[in-house]
Write an enzyme that holds these catalytic residues in place. Structure first.
Site, PDB file in Angstrom:
ATOM      1  N   LYS A   1       0.834  -1.212   0.000  1.00  0.00           N
ATOM      2  CA  LYS A   1       0.000   0.000   0.000  1.00  0.00           C
ATOM      3  C   LYS A   1       0.868   1.263   0.000  1.00  0.00           C
ATOM      4  O   LYS A   1       0.644   2.188  -0.778  1.00  0.00           O
ATOM      5  CB  LYS A   1      -0.955   0.007   1.216  1.00  0.00           C
TER       6      LYS A   1
ATOM      7  N   ARG B   1      -9.798   0.905   8.447  1.00  0.00           N
ATOM      8  CA  ARG B   1      -9.424  -0.482   8.721  1.00  0.00           C
ATOM      9  C   ARG B   1     -10.559  -1.222   9.407  1.00  0.00           C
ATOM     10  O   ARG B   1     -10.419  -2.412   9.707  1.00  0.00           O
ATOM     11  CB  ARG B   1      -8.215  -0.495   9.651  1.00  0.00           C
TER      12      ARG B   1
ATOM     13  N   ARG C   1      11.788  -6.121   4.616  1.00  0.00           N
ATOM     14  CA  ARG C   1      11.567  -4.673   4.475  1.00  0.00           C
ATOM     15  C   ARG C   1      12.546  -3.918   5.378  1.00  0.00           C
ATOM     16  O   ARG C   1      12.786  -4.312   6.523  1.00  0.00           O
ATOM     17  CB  ARG C   1      10.133  -4.308   4.873  1.00  0.00           C
TER      18      ARG C   1
ATOM     19  N   ARG D   1      11.466  -2.380  10.992  1.00  0.00           N
ATOM     20  CA  ARG D   1      10.379  -1.952  11.871  1.00  0.00           C
ATOM     21  C   ARG D   1      10.151  -3.009  12.940  1.00  0.00           C
ATOM     22  O   ARG D   1      10.176  -4.206  12.641  1.00  0.00           O
ATOM     23  CB  ARG D   1       9.097  -1.780  11.045  1.00  0.00           C
TER      24      ARG D   1
ATOM     25  N   ARG E   1      -0.781  -9.033  13.066  1.00  0.00           N
ATOM     26  CA  ARG E   1      -1.323  -7.976  12.183  1.00  0.00           C
ATOM     27  C   ARG E   1      -2.205  -8.601  11.103  1.00  0.00           C
ATOM     28  O   ARG E   1      -3.264  -8.072  10.766  1.00  0.00           O
ATOM     29  CB  ARG E   1      -0.179  -7.180  11.540  1.00  0.00           C
TER      30      ARG E   1
HETATM   31  P1  AP5 Z   1       4.873  -1.634   1.868  1.00  0.00           P
HETATM   32  O1  AP5 Z   1       4.566  -0.716   0.740  1.00  0.00           O
HETATM   33  O2  AP5 Z   1       5.665  -1.114   3.019  1.00  0.00           O
HETATM   34  O3  AP5 Z   1       3.556  -2.415   2.349  1.00  0.00           O
HETATM   35  P2  AP5 Z   1       2.282  -1.888   3.134  1.00  0.00           P
HETATM   36  O4  AP5 Z   1       1.092  -2.597   2.551  1.00  0.00           O
HETATM   37  O5  AP5 Z   1       2.246  -0.390   3.176  1.00  0.00           O
HETATM   38  O6  AP5 Z   1       2.616  -2.529   4.538  1.00  0.00           O
HETATM   39  P3  AP5 Z   1       2.568  -1.963   5.996  1.00  0.00           P
HETATM   40  O7  AP5 Z   1       3.236  -3.038   6.811  1.00  0.00           O
HETATM   41  O8  AP5 Z   1       3.120  -0.592   6.130  1.00  0.00           O
HETATM   42  O9  AP5 Z   1       1.046  -1.936   6.233  1.00  0.00           O
HETATM   43  P4  AP5 Z   1       0.285  -2.095   7.508  1.00  0.00           P
HETATM   44  O10 AP5 Z   1      -1.045  -1.807   6.970  1.00  0.00           O
HETATM   45  O11 AP5 Z   1       0.397  -3.335   8.282  1.00  0.00           O
HETATM   46  O12 AP5 Z   1       1.025  -1.056   8.476  1.00  0.00           O
HETATM   47  P5  AP5 Z   1       0.696   0.433   8.881  1.00  0.00           P
HETATM   48  O13 AP5 Z   1       1.954   1.174   8.915  1.00  0.00           O
HETATM   49  O14 AP5 Z   1      -0.470   0.968   8.117  1.00  0.00           O
HETATM   50  O15 AP5 Z   1       5.644  -2.876   1.194  1.00  0.00           O
HETATM   51  C1  AP5 Z   1       6.124  -3.949   1.960  1.00  0.00           C
HETATM   52  C2  AP5 Z   1       7.503  -4.363   1.445  1.00  0.00           C
HETATM   53  O16 AP5 Z   1       7.401  -4.947   0.149  1.00  0.00           O
HETATM   54  C3  AP5 Z   1       8.490  -3.196   1.285  1.00  0.00           C
HETATM   55  O17 AP5 Z   1       9.740  -3.663   1.694  1.00  0.00           O
HETATM   56  C4  AP5 Z   1       8.468  -2.915  -0.240  1.00  0.00           C
HETATM   57  O18 AP5 Z   1       9.683  -2.329  -0.616  1.00  0.00           O
HETATM   58  C5  AP5 Z   1       8.331  -4.330  -0.777  1.00  0.00           C
HETATM   59  N1  AP5 Z   1       7.828  -4.606  -2.136  1.00  0.00           N
HETATM   60  C6  AP5 Z   1       8.366  -5.548  -2.926  1.00  0.00           C
HETATM   61  N2  AP5 Z   1       7.705  -5.730  -4.050  1.00  0.00           N
HETATM   62  C7  AP5 Z   1       6.684  -4.885  -3.993  1.00  0.00           C
HETATM   63  C8  AP5 Z   1       5.578  -4.644  -4.844  1.00  0.00           C
HETATM   64  N3  AP5 Z   1       5.341  -5.301  -5.972  1.00  0.00           N
HETATM   65  N4  AP5 Z   1       4.689  -3.723  -4.458  1.00  0.00           N
HETATM   66  C9  AP5 Z   1       4.875  -3.086  -3.314  1.00  0.00           C
HETATM   67  N5  AP5 Z   1       5.862  -3.292  -2.463  1.00  0.00           N
HETATM   68  C10 AP5 Z   1       6.768  -4.188  -2.774  1.00  0.00           C
HETATM   69  O19 AP5 Z   1       0.134   0.220  10.378  1.00  0.00           O
HETATM   70  C11 AP5 Z   1       0.983  -0.155  11.449  1.00  0.00           C
HETATM   71  C12 AP5 Z   1       0.155  -0.273  12.733  1.00  0.00           C
HETATM   72  O20 AP5 Z   1      -0.479   0.987  13.046  1.00  0.00           O
HETATM   73  C13 AP5 Z   1      -1.008  -1.281  12.684  1.00  0.00           C
HETATM   74  O21 AP5 Z   1      -0.589  -2.590  12.960  1.00  0.00           O
HETATM   75  C14 AP5 Z   1      -1.951  -0.699  13.768  1.00  0.00           C
HETATM   76  O22 AP5 Z   1      -1.506  -1.038  15.055  1.00  0.00           O
HETATM   77  C15 AP5 Z   1      -1.796   0.801  13.587  1.00  0.00           C
HETATM   78  N6  AP5 Z   1      -2.783   1.388  12.664  1.00  0.00           N
HETATM   79  C16 AP5 Z   1      -2.510   2.010  11.460  1.00  0.00           C
HETATM   80  N7  AP5 Z   1      -3.646   2.429  10.884  1.00  0.00           N
HETATM   81  C17 AP5 Z   1      -4.661   2.090  11.726  1.00  0.00           C
HETATM   82  C18 AP5 Z   1      -6.079   2.243  11.658  1.00  0.00           C
HETATM   83  N8  AP5 Z   1      -6.675   2.813  10.610  1.00  0.00           N
HETATM   84  N9  AP5 Z   1      -6.826   1.749  12.687  1.00  0.00           N
HETATM   85  C19 AP5 Z   1      -6.236   1.169  13.738  1.00  0.00           C
HETATM   86  N10 AP5 Z   1      -4.905   0.977  13.864  1.00  0.00           N
HETATM   87  C20 AP5 Z   1      -4.114   1.434  12.858  1.00  0.00           C
END
Ligand code: AP5
Length: 214
Positions: free
Chosen positions: A16, A91, A127, A160, A171
């Site tokens: 994402k 979410r 990552r 991370r 997660r």
């Molecule tokens: P990346 O782009 O980093 O993936 P992502 O989907 O953004 O993954 P996240 O782990 O950041 O998402 P998340 O939703 O769990 O965490 P968030 O920070 O929102 O890509 C992943 C890896 O793949 C990278 O290394 C990239 O380089 C690589 N890659 C390789 N090939 C690729 C390709 N084809 N396309 C893309 N990437 C590629 O949330 C963290 C925490 O915050 C949650 O656990 C929760 O506790 C809290 N939180 C956040 N939002 C909320 C909410 N709305 N409600 C409640 N709690 C929340």
């Protein structure tokens, strides 16, 4: 033309943030990430950070009221007045209903990045993020020019804390229980586009270019 809003939906590690940042540059639309904002609060020890810490570190969702208030405040900023891409929010169905009120009368689409669990656990273990500017890398697919150093700002690349396998599994469980109902929620509104997040970034971006329509 109505204001454009793109919601990014998908499991942790589906891409994402990576895809969203690429589309943001390509389309000239700002991106907002709930995870990035929460991590800034944690770093700065704010009230929100202190409440969110135990949830973020254990892989659970932060309570709706905390995240909803944080996002509502962020979206008041003028940079989002002409449209935005939003990653990590909503979410839960409650969060989606709250966002519905803010995006009323906009041209909103939802991009759902699909990927399976074992692939995601493996991908997230590789990552790395810059502790300076937050840019995301992948040790194999999207590696920095110099090992361990950010190409953009020269900062140190770190893992991370919530990318440990046990936390990633929690997660994924939270995603399945609380976030997957949003796939049907947005599909019923006929604004959902699904693409494969399992492959290389270039393939995901090509699929979006071919199938996605505003
Ligand atoms: P990346 O782009 O980093 O993936 P992502 O989907 O953004 O993954 P996240 O782990 O950041 O998402 P998340 O939703 O769990 O965490 P968030 O920070 O929102 O890509 C992943 C890896 O793949 C990278 O290394 C990239 O380089 C690589 N890659 C390789 N090939 C690729 C390709 N084809 N396309 C893309 N990437 C590629 O949330 C963290 C925490 O915050 C949650 O656990 C929760 O506790 C809290 N939180 C956040 N939002 C909320 C909410 N709305 N409600 C409640 N709690 C929340």
């Amino acid at each position: 033309m109505r204001k454009r809003v793109l919601i990014l939906l998908g499991p942790p590690g589906a891409g994402k943030g990576t895809v969203g940042n690429s589309l943001s540059k390509q389309w000239g639309i700002p991106i907002i990430s709930s995870g990035d904002i929460l991590r800034e609060h944690l770093k700065a020890n704010t009230d929100i950070g202190n409440i969110a810490k135990k949830y973020v570190e254990s892989g659970e969702l932060v309570p709706d009221d905390v995240v909803e208030g944080m996002i509502a405040d962020e979206l008041k900023k003028t940079i989002y007045a002409n449209g935005f891409i939003i990653d990590g929010f909503p979410r839960t169905v409650n969060q989606a209903k709250m966002l519905d009120k803010i995006i009323e009368n906009t041209n909103t689409k939802v991009l759902y990045l699909k990927a399976d669990d074992d692939f995601l656990v493996n991908r997230l273990s590789k990552r790395r993020v810059c502790e300076g500017c937050g840019k995301t890398y992948h040790l194999i697919n999207i590696s920095p020019q110099k090992e361990g150093i950010c190409d953009i700002c020269g900062g140190k690349l770190i893992q991370r804390a919530d990318d440990r396998e046990d936390v990633v599994r929690r997660r994924l469980a939270a995603y399945k229980e609380l976030t997957t109902p949003l796939i049907e929620y947005y599909d019923r509104k006929k604004i959902l586009f699904s693409v494969n997040g399992n492959g290389e970034l270039i393939d995901t971006l090509t699929e979006i270019k071919k199938t996605f329509e505003w």
